[in-house]
Design a protein around this motif. Structure first.
Motif, PDB file in Angstrom:
ATOM      1  N   HIS A  16     -96.734 -77.929  50.780  1.00 53.68           N
ATOM      2  CA  HIS A  16     -95.140 -77.618  50.292  1.00 53.68           C
ATOM      3  C   HIS A  16     -94.999 -78.079  49.006  1.00 53.68           C
ATOM      4  N   TYR A  17     -93.995 -77.422  48.090  1.00 42.54           N
ATOM      5  CA  TYR A  17     -93.488 -77.928  46.881  1.00 42.54           C
ATOM      6  C   TYR A  17     -92.209 -77.574  46.534  1.00 42.54           C
ATOM      7  N   PHE A  18     -91.590 -77.871  45.561  1.00 37.94           N
ATOM      8  CA  PHE A  18     -90.275 -77.768  45.027  1.00 37.94           C
ATOM      9  C   PHE A  18     -90.259 -77.066  43.770  1.00 37.94           C
ATOM     10  N   PHE A  19     -89.405 -76.021  43.659  1.00 39.33           N
ATOM     11  CA  PHE A  19     -89.349 -75.462  42.200  1.00 39.33           C
ATOM     12  C   PHE A  19     -88.156 -74.448  42.102  1.00 39.33           C
ATOM     13  N   ASN A  20     -87.502 -74.266  40.955  1.00 43.02           N
ATOM     14  CA  ASN A  20     -86.442 -73.596  40.840  1.00 43.02           C
ATOM     15  C   ASN A  20     -87.119 -72.238  40.004  1.00 43.02           C
TER      16      ASN A  20
END
Length: 112
Positions: A16-20
């Motif tokens: 998984h990863y976080f980004f906007n």
């Protein structure tokens, strides 16, 4: 991708990863169980380096040694075949970052 008010649960070890993807500021709340101080420190350091212009697009530090230290302290590892080789290299280089005092400098600057 989550919309405002939605939540997700990610199992340990799941990719998984976080980004906007947008231009507006996003706030998120993360619950890590069991708690892991190194994960939070790692995120603070990653965002601090990016804020100081010391990261490439996507938030990966320009310095491989910084990456090795952060990934090791936070227990976050890249995935896939390429990730396997990067993980091995980072596990070799992270102790060098600790021995040279670089980890302490990063923690003092961005966490402390």
């Amino acid at each position: 991708m989550l919309s405002p008010g939605e939540s997700a649960t990610v199992a340990a070890g799941e990719e998984h990863y976080f980004f906007n993807p947008g231009e507006e500021e996003v706030q998120m709340k993360i619950k890590l169980a069991p708690a892991r101080e190194g994960f939070e420190k790692g995120l603070y350091i990653l965002y601090g380096l990016a804020r100081d212009g010391l990261s490439a697009n996507g938030g990966i530090p320009n310095s491989f040694l910084h990456s090795a230290i952060i990934f090791s302290m936070s227990d976050m590892w890249p995935t896939g075949l390429g990730g396997l080789f990067l993980t091995i290299a980072m596990k070799i280089f992270a102790p060098i970052g600790r021995l040279t005092g670089m980890e302490e400098e990063l923690v003092d600057r961005y966490w402390g």
